[in-house]
Design a protein around this motif. Structure first.
Motif, PDB file in Angstrom:
ATOM      1  N   ALA A 259       0.821  -1.211   0.000  1.00 40.19           N
ATOM      2  CA  ALA A 259       0.000   0.000   0.000  1.00 40.19           C
ATOM      3  C   ALA A 259       0.850   1.253   0.000  1.00 40.19           C
ATOM      4  CB  ALA A 259      -0.913   0.006   1.231  1.00 40.19           C
ATOM      5  N   LEU A 260       0.441   2.207  -0.807  1.00 38.20           N
ATOM      6  CA  LEU A 260       0.949   3.571  -0.734  1.00 38.20           C
ATOM      7  C   LEU A 260      -0.045   4.382   0.089  1.00 38.20           C
ATOM      8  CD1 LEU A 260       2.696   6.036  -1.631  1.00 38.20           C
ATOM      9  CD2 LEU A 260       1.205   6.182  -3.649  1.00 38.20           C
ATOM     10  N   THR A 261       0.408   4.966   1.194  1.00 39.58           N
ATOM     11  CA  THR A 261      -0.463   5.777   2.036  1.00 39.58           C
ATOM     12  C   THR A 261      -0.369   7.233   1.608  1.00 39.58           C
ATOM     13  OG1 THR A 261      -0.183   4.280   3.911  1.00 39.58           O
ATOM     14  CG2 THR A 261      -0.969   6.504   4.391  1.00 39.58           C
ATOM     15  N   VAL A 262      -1.515   7.838   1.335  1.00 34.29           N
ATOM     16  CA  VAL A 262      -1.555   9.218   0.861  1.00 34.29           C
ATOM     17  C   VAL A 262      -2.860   9.848   1.313  1.00 34.29           C
ATOM     18  CG1 VAL A 262      -2.579   8.574  -1.369  1.00 34.29           C
ATOM     19  CG2 VAL A 262      -1.233  10.670  -1.199  1.00 34.29           C
ATOM     20  N   SER A 263      -2.849  11.123   1.576  1.00 32.17           N
ATOM     21  CA  SER A 263      -4.091  11.814   1.915  1.00 32.17           C
ATOM     22  C   SER A 263      -4.750  12.329   0.648  1.00 32.17           C
ATOM     23  CB  SER A 263      -3.825  12.983   2.870  1.00 32.17           C
ATOM     24  OG  SER A 263      -3.159  14.040   2.196  1.00 32.17           O
ATOM     25  N   VAL A 264      -6.049  12.572   0.732  1.00 30.68           N
ATOM     26  CA  VAL A 264      -6.757  13.156  -0.402  1.00 30.68           C
ATOM     27  C   VAL A 264      -6.161  14.519  -0.749  1.00 30.68           C
ATOM     28  CG1 VAL A 264      -8.998  14.058  -1.162  1.00 30.68           C
ATOM     29  CG2 VAL A 264      -8.863  11.847   0.027  1.00 30.68           C
ATOM     30  N   ALA A 265      -5.783  15.278   0.257  1.00 28.09           N
ATOM     31  CA  ALA A 265      -5.165  16.583   0.010  1.00 28.09           C
ATOM     32  C   ALA A 265      -3.863  16.437  -0.777  1.00 28.09           C
ATOM     33  CB  ALA A 265      -4.902  17.296   1.336  1.00 28.09           C
ATOM     34  N   GLN A 266      -3.068  15.426  -0.457  1.00 30.57           N
ATOM     35  CA  GLN A 266      -1.830  15.190  -1.203  1.00 30.57           C
ATOM     36  C   GLN A 266      -2.118  14.789  -2.646  1.00 30.57           C
ATOM     37  OE1 GLN A 266      -0.319  12.330   1.644  1.00 30.57           O
ATOM     38  NE2 GLN A 266       1.365  13.694   2.213  1.00 30.57           N
ATOM     39  N   MET A 267      -3.175  14.006  -2.842  1.00 27.52           N
ATOM     40  CA  MET A 267      -3.568  13.630  -4.199  1.00 27.52           C
ATOM     41  C   MET A 267      -3.935  14.872  -5.015  1.00 27.52           C
ATOM     42  SD  MET A 267      -5.926  10.291  -3.314  1.00 27.52           S
ATOM     43  CE  MET A 267      -6.365   9.967  -5.027  1.00 27.52           C
ATOM     44  N   LEU A 268      -4.704  15.765  -4.401  1.00 26.84           N
ATOM     45  CA  LEU A 268      -5.123  16.972  -5.114  1.00 26.84           C
ATOM     46  C   LEU A 268      -3.944  17.912  -5.346  1.00 26.84           C
ATOM     47  CD1 LEU A 268      -8.539  17.610  -3.320  1.00 26.84           C
ATOM     48  CD2 LEU A 268      -8.140  16.570  -5.554  1.00 26.84           C
ATOM     49  N   THR A 270      -0.920  16.907  -5.910  1.00 30.17           N
ATOM     50  CA  THR A 270      -0.202  16.311  -7.034  1.00 30.17           C
ATOM     51  C   THR A 270      -0.889  16.650  -8.347  1.00 30.17           C
ATOM     52  OG1 THR A 270       0.560  14.487  -5.631  1.00 30.17           O
ATOM     53  CG2 THR A 270       0.629  14.143  -8.018  1.00 30.17           C
ATOM     54  N   LEU A 271      -2.203  16.591  -8.357  1.00 28.67           N
ATOM     55  CA  LEU A 271      -2.949  16.989  -9.560  1.00 28.67           C
ATOM     56  C   LEU A 271      -2.629  18.430  -9.940  1.00 28.67           C
ATOM     57  CD1 LEU A 271      -5.215  16.465 -11.682  1.00 28.67           C
ATOM     58  CD2 LEU A 271      -6.846  17.293  -9.947  1.00 28.67           C
ATOM     59  N   ARG A 272      -2.594  19.304  -8.966  1.00 28.58           N
ATOM     60  CA  ARG A 272      -2.285  20.716  -9.232  1.00 28.58           C
ATOM     61  C   ARG A 272      -0.864  20.863  -9.788  1.00 28.58           C
ATOM     62  NH1 ARG A 272      -5.154  25.041  -7.717  1.00 28.58           N
ATOM     63  NH2 ARG A 272      -6.425  23.698  -6.349  1.00 28.58           N
ATOM     64  N   GLN A 273       0.062  20.084  -9.229  1.00 29.03           N
ATOM     65  CA  GLN A 273       1.445  20.149  -9.687  1.00 29.03           C
ATOM     66  C   GLN A 273       1.579  19.655 -11.129  1.00 29.03           C
ATOM     67  OE1 GLN A 273       4.122  18.050  -7.087  1.00 29.03           O
ATOM     68  NE2 GLN A 273       5.894  18.324  -8.424  1.00 29.03           N
ATOM     69  N   VAL A 274       0.835  18.612 -11.469  1.00 29.29           N
ATOM     70  CA  VAL A 274       0.935  18.011 -12.799  1.00 29.29           C
ATOM     71  C   VAL A 274       0.194  18.829 -13.852  1.00 29.29           C
ATOM     72  CG1 VAL A 274       0.205  16.017 -14.180  1.00 29.29           C
ATOM     73  CG2 VAL A 274       1.305  15.669 -11.969  1.00 29.29           C
ATOM     74  N   ALA A 275      -1.014  19.288 -13.502  1.00 33.21           N
ATOM     75  CA  ALA A 275      -1.904  19.840 -14.532  1.00 33.21           C
ATOM     76  C   ALA A 275      -2.216  21.318 -14.368  1.00 33.21           C
ATOM     77  CB  ALA A 275      -3.207  19.043 -14.551  1.00 33.21           C
ATOM     78  N   GLY A 276      -1.848  21.912 -13.259  1.00 32.83           N
ATOM     79  CA  GLY A 276      -2.067  23.339 -13.096  1.00 32.83           C
ATOM     80  C   GLY A 276      -3.327  23.677 -12.335  1.00 32.83           C
ATOM     81  N   ASP A 281      -8.738  23.127  -9.944  1.00 35.09           N
ATOM     82  CA  ASP A 281      -9.904  23.846  -9.432  1.00 35.09           C
ATOM     83  C   ASP A 281     -11.223  23.257  -9.909  1.00 35.09           C
ATOM     84  OD1 ASP A 281      -8.270  25.525  -8.018  1.00 35.09           O
ATOM     85  OD2 ASP A 281      -8.337  27.165  -9.489  1.00 35.09           O
ATOM     86  N   LEU A 282     -11.172  22.268 -10.795  1.00 35.63           N
ATOM     87  CA  LEU A 282     -12.395  21.575 -11.201  1.00 35.63           C
ATOM     88  C   LEU A 282     -12.899  20.624 -10.115  1.00 35.63           C
ATOM     89  CD1 LEU A 282     -11.466  20.755 -14.914  1.00 35.63           C
ATOM     90  CD2 LEU A 282     -13.250  22.337 -14.143  1.00 35.63           C
TER      91      LEU A 282
END
Length: 336
Positions: A259-268, A270-276, A281-282
């Motif tokens: 398992a990779l442990t990650v918070s939802v905030a960290q996931m979001l 990462t999305l911001r870092q990758v896609a802007g 903000d969607l």
């Protein structure tokens, strides 16, 4: 060697079938026939058209005669009703998960009893077999020795199947192996009825320029595995030999896939870092107590030592998970 995959046209099943077709072997032995069984079939898929493949279309419990028309050496049982479906309709979950699994186990038992091979049955269970209750909270670090105490019908049904497989294995009817899957993300395609489906949706939908609602609080931690690591884990647990030596499968205990442990905030983030910002903000936060009650009851931090002894490791970080998803989306690739 005749290998069967149930749920073969589902998300994980397709990638497992593709992985088996790439090597065309199991444990070094050539696969003679690969049977892909599912109630929903994609007849135009490359796997269905492969000359090595036989397709069985329909509910598995109604197609056992076709599945076991010839001896089954290895059976990957992935077919299941998912978490939110089972919570909304307990009878559906019992039929799709418990009744179907028992029918498959009984068919494998009958095969062995009549002189056929002792089938190796690999069951995809779930971290949902665990749950936290005020009277018996989960420990900070969960392992295979932690008492499963599911807080959903789906988790309960998976645990029932685990015990059936352990008992049939103890009696020598079959060789059962249980892989407890983490939440698999990022999944392509359309949203499904799994309570954890939003964990893919909050990445997949914004990247496709579609708004999406996150139904849990951002600080919620979850245990994830990429499709690639999940398929690798299923095949490894299926192929490994039993024994007490290094790299062997010790005892009847299930294996929690890493398992990779990650918070939802960290996931979001990462999305911001990758896609802007415009893409990130969607995503809006809109709590759904029913979803959070299910997903929040699952553990998020696992002791991965049992999986590591088999050569399995978690994804290094969520950035690598997103990059794998983007690569597969761009190339049409599958798990490797």
């Amino acid at each position: 060697m005749r290998v069967v995959v149930t749920g073969a046209f589902g998300f994980v099943g397709r990638r497992l079938a593709d992985a088996l077709l790439r090597t065309r072997t199991f444990g070094g032995t050539p696969i003679r026939r690969l049977v892909l069984a599912d109630r929903i079939v994609q007849p135009d898929s490359p796997a269905a058209a492969d000359p090595l493949v036989d397709v069985v279309h329909g509910d598995v419990i109604d197609r056992l005669g076709e599945v076991f028309a010839e001896p089954v050496d290895v059976l990957f049982h992935l077919a299941a009703a998912v978490s939110a479906q089972c919570e909304a309709d307990v009878d559906l979950g019992m039929r799709a998960n418990v009744d179907t699994t028992r029918a498959l186990l009984d068919a494998a038992r009958a095969q062995s009893a009549t002189g056929g091979p002792r089938a190796r049955v690999v069951f995809s269970s779930s971290l949902a077999v665990y749950g936290s209750h005020p009277a018996l909270p989960l420990p900070p670090l969960v392992s295979e020795s932690t008492l499963p105490m599911p807080q959903s019908s789906y988790g309960t049904q998976k645990l029932i199947c685990e015990h059936l497989i352990a008992d049939y294995t103890r009696h020598g009817f079959l060789d059962g192996r249980v892989a407890r899957l983490m939440t698999v993300a990022v999944r392509p395609g359309q949203p499904n009825a799994a309570a954890s489906g939003f964990l893919s949706g909050i990445i997949r939908e914004p990247l496709a320029q579609r708004p999406v609602t996150c139904p849990v609080r951002p600080d919620l931690q979850v245990a994830l595995a990429s499709p690639r690591r999940t398929v690798k884990g299923l095949i490894r647990i299926a192929e490994v030999e039993r024994g007490a030596g290094p790299g062997q499968l010790h005892g009847p205990m299930p294996v929690n896939l890493p398992a990779l442990t990650v918070s939802v905030a960290q996931m979001l983030a990462t999305l911001r870092q990758v896609a802007g910002d415009a893409v990130a903000d969607l995503v809006t936060i809109g709590p759904d107590p029913a979803v959070e009650a299910i997903v929040g009851s699952w553990p998020s931090v696992f002791d991965n030592r049992r999986a590591a002894a088999l050569g399995l490791e978690p994804d290094p970080d969520f950035m690598s998970v997103v990059r794998d998803y983007l690569t597969d989306r761009r190339t049409g690739g599958v798990s490797r």
